[in-house]
Design a protein around this motif. Structure first.
Motif, short mmCIF file in Angstrom:
data_model
loop_
_atom_site.label_atom_id
_atom_site.label_comp_id
_atom_site.label_asym_id
_atom_site.label_seq_id
_atom_site.Cartn_x
_atom_site.Cartn_y
_atom_site.Cartn_z
N VAL A 62 -23.61 37.61 -1.14
CA VAL A 62 -23.96 36.24 -1.65
C VAL A 62 -22.75 35.62 0.02
N PHE A 63 -22.31 36.23 0.06
CA PHE A 63 -21.02 35.43 1.25
C PHE A 63 -21.89 35.89 2.70
N TYR A 64 -23.07 36.54 3.20
CA TYR A 64 -23.67 37.01 3.66
C TYR A 64 -24.90 36.17 4.16
N GLU A 65 -26.03 35.94 3.33
CA GLU A 65 -26.34 34.71 3.16
C GLU A 65 -25.76 33.50 3.58
N LYS A 66 -25.36 33.11 3.02
CA LYS A 66 -24.42 31.64 3.87
C LYS A 66 -23.89 32.07 5.10
N ALA A 67 -23.15 33.22 5.75
CA ALA A 67 -22.80 33.16 6.81
C ALA A 67 -23.54 32.80 7.98
N MET A 68 -25.01 33.97 6.96
CA MET A 68 -26.19 33.19 7.90
C MET A 68 -26.38 32.61 8.16
N GLU A 69 -26.70 31.79 7.13
CA GLU A 69 -27.45 30.01 7.30
C GLU A 69 -26.16 29.40 8.87
N ASP A 70 -24.80 29.70 8.89
CA ASP A 70 -23.43 29.01 9.47
C ASP A 70 -24.16 29.52 11.36
N GLU A 71 -24.49 27.57 11.40
CA GLU A 71 -24.80 27.85 12.81
C GLU A 71 -24.46 28.70 13.98
N LEU B 271 -21.24 30.45 13.20
CA LEU B 271 -20.50 32.55 12.82
C LEU B 271 -22.45 33.16 12.08
N GLY B 272 -23.36 32.57 12.10
CA GLY B 272 -24.10 33.66 12.01
C GLY B 272 -25.16 34.34 12.77
N PRO B 273 -24.82 33.65 14.13
CA PRO B 273 -25.13 34.50 15.41
C PRO B 273 -24.91 35.93 15.71
N PHE B 274 -23.68 35.81 15.05
CA PHE B 274 -23.05 37.24 15.39
C PHE B 274 -23.09 38.38 14.54
N PHE B 275 -23.27 37.92 13.33
CA PHE B 275 -24.17 39.42 12.08
C PHE B 275 -25.80 39.51 12.58
N ILE B 276 -26.43 38.07 12.59
CA ILE B 276 -27.84 38.03 13.31
C ILE B 276 -28.14 38.60 14.51
N LEU C 266 -18.01 42.42 19.77
CA LEU C 266 -18.54 40.72 19.36
C LEU C 266 -17.93 39.97 20.47
N PRO C 267 -18.58 39.32 21.08
CA PRO C 267 -18.48 38.26 21.87
C PRO C 267 -16.78 37.26 21.35
N ARG C 268 -15.88 36.55 22.12
CA ARG C 268 -14.86 36.33 21.69
C ARG C 268 -15.28 35.14 20.51
N ILE C 269 -14.53 35.47 19.33
CA ILE C 269 -14.24 34.36 18.10
C ILE C 269 -13.55 33.42 18.37
N LYS C 270 -13.90 32.56 17.93
CA LYS C 270 -13.41 31.30 18.11
C LYS C 270 -12.29 31.11 16.98
N LYS C 271 -10.89 30.35 16.90
CA LYS C 271 -10.59 29.81 15.92
C LYS C 271 -11.23 29.13 14.59
N GLU C 272 -11.56 28.34 14.91
CA GLU C 272 -12.28 27.84 14.22
C GLU C 272 -13.67 28.08 13.54
N ILE C 273 -14.37 29.10 14.20
CA ILE C 273 -15.59 30.84 13.72
C ILE C 273 -14.70 31.20 12.61
N LEU D 47 -14.01 32.17 6.32
CA LEU D 47 -12.64 32.54 5.52
C LEU D 47 -13.49 31.19 4.58
N LYS D 48 -14.01 29.93 4.75
CA LYS D 48 -14.17 29.60 3.60
C LYS D 48 -15.67 29.92 2.99
N LEU D 49 -16.12 30.54 3.94
CA LEU D 49 -17.55 30.80 2.38
C LEU D 49 -16.75 32.08 2.34
N PHE D 50 -16.18 32.75 2.88
CA PHE D 50 -15.72 34.28 1.56
C PHE D 50 -15.27 33.92 0.40
N SER D 51 -14.44 32.78 0.41
CA SER D 51 -13.31 32.11 -0.56
C SER D 51 -14.31 31.52 -1.42
#
Ligand code: HEM
Length: 126
Positions: free
Chosen positions: A18-27, A29-34, A78-85, A90-94
C-alpha cells in the motif's frame, strides 16, 4: 478491507505494498524507488524489497531477528534526499498504516516512522 488487530509478516507485506504504490506515484519521492527497483511492483526486485522491509518492521516492532540488511548502505548511495521528501515519506507511511491497522497499532507504526525518519535526517541522509 478489515483493519488488522495484530502484526504478521503477511500484513506487513500488505502495508508495504500500500505504501510503495502511493510512494511510486509521488512526483518527488517516486523516482528514488523507481530508479533503484523499477516501476513494476510485481517485479522480482520489488518482491525482494517488500520481503526485506517486512523483515525490517518485524524486527523493529516485534524484536524478531529477521532483518540483517544494510540499512545505511542502501540510502547512502541515493541522491540527496531533501527534508520535504522525508515529510512526504512520513505522510504516506502514516496514511498506509491507518489504512491497514486498527488505530492502536497504526500509532505504533507512525511513532516509529517519525523516530526513524528523524534519525535519518540527523545522520547525513539529507
Ligand atoms: C525519503 C526517504 C526515503 C527514501 C527516498 C528511501 C529510499 C530507499 C530505496 C531506494 C531503497 C532501496 C535501495 C536498494 O535496494 O538498492 C531503500 C531501502 C530501504 N529503506 Fe528506505 N528510503 C527512505 C526512508 C526510509 C525510512 C525512514 C526507513 C525506515 C523506517 C527506510 C527503510 C529502508 C530499509 C529497511 C531498506 C532496505 C535496506 C537493505 O537493503 O537492507 N527507508 N530505501
Amino acid at each position: 478491507m478489515e483493519l488488522h488487530k495484530s502484526i504478521t509478516r503477511e500484513n506487513l507485506r500488505h502495508l508495504m505494498t500500500v505504501f510503495y504504490e502511493k510512494a511510486m506515484e509521488d512526483e518527488e519521492l517516486g523516482p528514488f524507488f523507481i530508479n533503484e527497483l523499477g516501476d513494476d511492483i510485481k517485479d522480482e526486485d520489488w518482491v525482494h524489497h517488500i520481503d526485506l522491509l517486512a523483515d525490517f518492521w518485524l524486527s523493529e516492532l516485534l524484536g524478531e531477528s529477521t532483518y540483517y540488511g544494510n540499512f545505511i548502505g542502501a540510502h547512502i548511495k541515493l541522491p540527496r534526499i531533501k527534508k520535504e521528501i522525508f515529510a512526504t515519506w512520513l505522510k504516506l507511511f502514516s496514511t498506509a498504516a491507518d489504512d491497514v491497522y486498527v488505530p492502536e497499532l497504526a500509532i505504533t507504526f507512525k511513532k516509529k516512522g517519525v523516530r526513524l525518519s528523524k534519525e535519518f535526517m540527523r545522520n547525513r541522509l539529507v
